[in-house]
Every structure is written in C-alpha cells, then in structure tokens.
Scaffold this motif. Sequence first.
Motif: not given
Length: 425
Positions: A266-270, A292-296
């Motif tokens: 599952p994703p680590f960060l949302g 797995f690559e949330a955000g800028t």
Amino acid sequence: MTAAASGTAPQPPTTHAAGSGAVDWARIRADFPLLTRQVHGKPLVYLDSANTGQKPAAVIEAVDDFYRQHNANVSRAVHALGSEATEAYEGARRKLARFLNVRSDELVLCSGTTFAINLVAYSWALPRLQPGDAIVLTRMEHHANIVPWQLVAERTGAVLKVANLDERGDLDLEHLYSLLTPEVKLLAFTHVSNVLGTVNPVREICRQARKRGITTLVDGSQAAPHLALDVAALGCDFYALTGHKMAGPTGTGVLWARPEHLKAMPPFLGGGEMIREVSFEGTVFNDAPHKFEAGTPNIAGFVGLGAAVDYLGAIGMDNIAAREQALLDYATAALEKVPGVRIFGKAREKAAVISFLVEGAHAHDLATLLDLEGVAVRSGHHCAHPLMHHFGVPATCRASFAFYNTFEEIDVFVAALGKVRNLLA
C-alpha cells in the motif's frame, strides 16, 4: 586480499592511469570545484566521502541549468516547461535503472536510503509481520537499518535477531545462516559497512535467504558510489541507495523492489501524483512506482543525480573501484606504520574506508586537530552505536576515500596525524 593485508607495503602508482585503465585522474580531480579551496589557510584534504561525496561541475551545472531554463513541476502541466521538467525527472529514473541494471518502473525515487528503508518497513513489513515473527539484522548496520525495524517490531510483536562479526570485521556467515529459522520473515543487511568498509557477499547471502523463503533488503548506500552494481543479479527483494554519496545532490535516493512487492504494497504517503482518482468516498491509487511518490519531488536534485550517474559511468565503475582500492592499500600501509594507531576492520574484501584511533586520544580531539591541518575526517559513532559497543569504544575517526583523492593527500593526512599524535602525547 589487499596489499596491506598481505604485508606488502604498496607504492603510489607512477601515473594516474596505473591499475585503472586510461583514466587521467588529475583531470578528473579538476572537475570538483570544492577540492580547490583552503581550510584554516591550508589546502583541503577531504577524506569524508562516506559521509557525503563531493560534486563535479557537471552535476552543479545540471542543477543550475534546470532552475535557470526548465523549472516547472512534473506531471502536472502540458506547457513546454512542464514537459521539459517531467522528461528530465523521468530521464533520471531511466539513467538510474541502467546504472543498476533494472527496469525503470521498479525504481521508487525518494529522499535517500533512510526514506527507502522506512518505506519498506511501513508499507511491506508492518502489514505482514505478526507476534512470533522475526527480523534478522547484522551488528554492522547503520541506524537507518536498525531503528525502523525496531519500531515495526514494537508495533507487530515481532523480534529482532542480530548476526555477529568475526575478529577481522567480516560477517560471521555461519552464525548468520544459523539465525535464518522458519520464523524469520526479513533479512536486512548492508552491502558495504560505513564504518569498517566490509563488503558483504550479497549474492550468496540472498541465495541462502531465498532458499528459506526469507525476504531480503540490502542497504546499498556505501556500495553505489564505489562498485559496479547489477542489482538484478544480486537476488535481493529490495535495494536502497542514497544519491549524495555518489556525487549527486542531497535529498535524493532510490528504492528498487521486485514488481510483485511494489504491486502488493500500500502507499506510504498520501497526496498529489500518487493517485488516479480521488473522491470523498475513496481513492484509486496510481501504479507503482508513482503511488509511492506523493507530492512535488526534488526535481532538480534528480536532474543532478542523473548527471552524476552519467559522470560516474563515463569514468567507469570498475576504474573507480580499482583507483579506490589502490588508495586504500596505500593509506592502510602508511597508517600501520604510525605508532599507537588502531585500525578497526580488516575484512578480506573492503571498500575505501579506514576507521581508526590513536592510543590515548579521543576521536573528536583527533578530528578537530586534523581539521586545523586542513584534513577533514569524520569522528563519532558514525550512526552505528551497536558496532561501537561491539569494539568497546565510544567513537572512532574515519578516513574515507574517493576516486578524486590522491596519494599525495594521503601523505599529508599521515604526516598531519603524526603531528597531532605528538601534540596529544
């Protein structure tokens, strides 16, 4: 076996190309602007590359060019700058994939090894481990490959088991394999020790773990800057590395994982960019690695890391390994002649790291006085408290070499150490 280990004192090569192909090491060194500066009025001798590597002009210029000419966010705009930024960012992923001999969609771009290991700890291990399960570590691990597993163990009821070292600083493989019992679900270990320089036999260790159905994670932070890597051939399940140790910018790193793990985790960060569709009723996540690559992300940093990979590849990792082995052999033989010096770690296969103490002197005092001579070495526990406890010392000094160092710098270092030793006597 190194020349120092065999008792033969090496001599510096007569040309920069000796032992490592047709590489002009003087020209290579000139690519690193920081190495020309002075410290305390003396030429800098930088022997702390295991802490962070210096950056060649090509990397600095790549980051500068991105901000001057292409700065935009990735994957969010159809305008020219957005397309250029996205291509540069994904281009770095492709370069890293070739560097590691893996597929680009198996690489999660992140801030470094610490983040990568935590990602595995919280996304892979936390949902799977149960009371009675076990995680095996080794006594030479960096804190980044200890603390996340302690936190996961506390929350799941799993336990940690630790493999010992022998008197040379090699991993005790017999003891390690004896720990790989049926309750073990994960073996996490370093490819190269940041304190001892020990190069572990990763392929054989992973083979033994795989025979027992045990998942493996390898900390490659200290291997990626020095060794030619074929991650696909190692047989591990996860491999983590840090960009700033391999001539790239800080805040960059990579987690490689087998596709079946990335798909199941599952994703680590949302947040942004790790999704396909969001509603208040639920979210559909993106495919790996993007989920797995949330955000800028650190776009400019990865552009710089891509340039670093190009730079290392142009030199050749085999050439880099040979150069650093020659530096290690020369420095080891020279240090062994200094009275009162104790070297920690004389593994049969060793990277260009020497941890040492001088009898009667504290590591911090040694490092402070060496700095006054222009010589930068690391002092402290090196984020490896358990290893310091193993050797019965609170700290060591560590001289770590890179391909841009010279034999003349080693001479300056050893002479400075002799001077400091006399001051402290």
